[in-house]
Scaffold this motif. Structure first.
Motif, PDB file in Angstrom:
ATOM      1  N   UNK A 196       0.835  -1.203   0.000  1.00  0.00           N
ATOM      2  CA  UNK A 196       0.000   0.000   0.000  1.00  0.00           C
ATOM      3  C   UNK A 196       0.872   1.256   0.000  1.00  0.00           C
ATOM      4  N   UNK A 197       1.966   1.213   0.759  1.00  0.00           N
ATOM      5  CA  UNK A 197       2.906   2.335   0.789  1.00  0.00           C
ATOM      6  C   UNK A 197       3.505   2.550  -0.604  1.00  0.00           C
ATOM      7  N   UNK A 198       3.845   1.459  -1.272  1.00  0.00           N
ATOM      8  CA  UNK A 198       4.367   1.526  -2.644  1.00  0.00           C
ATOM      9  C   UNK A 198       3.362   2.198  -3.579  1.00  0.00           C
ATOM     10  N   UNK A 199       2.106   1.767  -3.499  1.00  0.00           N
ATOM     11  CA  UNK A 199       1.073   2.320  -4.382  1.00  0.00           C
ATOM     12  C   UNK A 199       0.903   3.824  -4.141  1.00  0.00           C
ATOM     13  N   UNK A 200       0.932   4.213  -2.882  1.00  0.00           N
ATOM     14  CA  UNK A 200       0.758   5.626  -2.531  1.00  0.00           C
ATOM     15  C   UNK A 200       1.897   6.463  -3.115  1.00  0.00           C
ATOM     16  N   UNK A 201       3.130   6.007  -2.926  1.00  0.00           N
ATOM     17  CA  UNK A 201       4.280   6.770  -3.403  1.00  0.00           C
ATOM     18  C   UNK A 201       4.347   6.802  -4.929  1.00  0.00           C
ATOM     19  N   UNK A 202       3.963   5.709  -5.549  1.00  0.00           N
ATOM     20  CA  UNK A 202       3.930   5.676  -7.016  1.00  0.00           C
ATOM     21  C   UNK A 202       2.914   6.678  -7.540  1.00  0.00           C
ATOM     22  N   UNK A 203       1.774   6.768  -6.871  1.00  0.00           N
ATOM     23  CA  UNK A 203       0.740   7.716  -7.263  1.00  0.00           C
ATOM     24  C   UNK A 203       1.241   9.158  -7.130  1.00  0.00           C
ATOM     25  N   UNK A 204       2.166   9.382  -6.181  1.00  0.00           N
ATOM     26  CA  UNK A 204       2.739  10.713  -5.996  1.00  0.00           C
ATOM     27  C   UNK A 204       3.820  11.038  -7.034  1.00  0.00           C
ATOM     28  N   UNK A 205       4.121  10.088  -7.895  1.00  0.00           N
ATOM     29  CA  UNK A 205       5.064  10.364  -8.965  1.00  0.00           C
ATOM     30  C   UNK A 205       6.465   9.831  -8.758  1.00  0.00           C
ATOM     31  N   UNK A 206       6.687   9.074  -7.700  1.00  0.00           N
ATOM     32  CA  UNK A 206       8.007   8.515  -7.438  1.00  0.00           C
ATOM     33  C   UNK A 206       8.232   7.231  -8.251  1.00  0.00           C
ATOM     34  N   UNK A 207       9.484   6.922  -8.503  1.00  0.00           N
ATOM     35  CA  UNK A 207       9.857   5.656  -9.133  1.00  0.00           C
ATOM     36  C   UNK A 207       9.909   4.612  -8.014  1.00  0.00           C
TER      37      UNK A 207
END
Length: 249
Positions: free
Chosen positions: A230-241
């Motif tokens: 879930x943390x991965x999905x959140x950060x990816x949504x914020x534009x991070x690789x």
């Protein structure tokens, strides 16, 4: 300048301080703290030739004030500490009346909340604890993209905890979210993680170096995996690789 004694009178804080040569003393009344964590007296009295004279005058001018702090012998100059939550604190090391040594970290301001303290038998041990607490607690203020990273990691942590679920069965693991941050300063990334309250380490996969961010205490099985994903999905949504690090314990 060294703070020798502190007195509390309701919400007001008063101090007896020793000047630079420790031979003259001054009383500080109704001490307030500015935004930088620097303390300022509303009024002063003295100079006094001894600590006893200063204390006697303090008791005369503030008869209802209760002594809340005494420093017998300062063994290291106080240092200002910025905590991860942004509050300012003071790290102090002193010899106590019984001969033992104490290192204490307490917040600035009227509440003077104790953050951490250690007592020990030897001065060298106290000085070592002083440096350890300074390194552990001091969190420099971040700016620019590192400040934003800290904010995003904090939100991602909360999002991960909200989506961890209740089932913590399955294989114990170290599953965590990762970020590929090329040309970012490693020390500042670690400070951002510390500010956000997440763990941080470095993982090299083939030729790609990534930062691993873990959520402390979330679980050891399915809960940890779900929180990390879930943390991965959140950060990816914020534009991070963003990526994932999967490892069985």
């Amino acid at each position: 300048m060294t703070v020798c004694k502190k007195f509390r009178d309701g919400a007001e804080l008063h101090m007896v301080v020793a000047m630079s040569d420790d031979r003259l003393f001054q009383n500080w009344y109704s001490v307030i703290e500015d935004d930088a964590g620097i303390q300022h007296p509303s009024s002063t009295a003295g100079y006094f030739d001894s600590l006893d004279q200063a204390v006697a005058m303090m008791k005369k001018h503030r008869p209802n004030a209760k002594e809340v702090f005494t420093m017998t012998k300062q063994i290291k100059k106080d240092e200002g500490i910025r905590l991860a939550d942004g509050r300012m604190a003071t790290l102090s090391a002193a010899q106590l009346p019984d001969g033992k040594f104490e290192v204490m970290l307490f917040t600035n301001g009227p509440e003077m909340e104790e953050v951490d303290s250690i007592q020990c038998e030897y001065e060298e041990t106290a000085l070592a604890h002083f440096e350890r607490l300074k390194k552990y607690y001091h969190t420099p203020e971040l700016k620019g993209r590192y400040k934003k990273l800290a904010e995003d990691l904090k939100e991602a942590k909360a999002y991960g905890l909200d989506h961890a679920g209740d089932d913590d069965g399955g294989t114990c693991n170290f599953d965590s979210a990762t970020l590929y941050l090329p040309r970012w300063n490693k020390e500042k990334v670690e400070i951002a993680a510390k500010t956000a309250g997440v763990g941080c380490s470095v993982w090299t996969s083939f030729t790609k170096c990534c930062f691993i961010f873990s959520i402390p205490g979330v679980g050891q099985g399915f809960r940890r995996t779900k929180a990390a994903e879930a943390m991965h999905d959140f950060l990816e949504e914020r534009g991070y690789d963003a990526g994932m690090y999967y490892q069985m314990d």
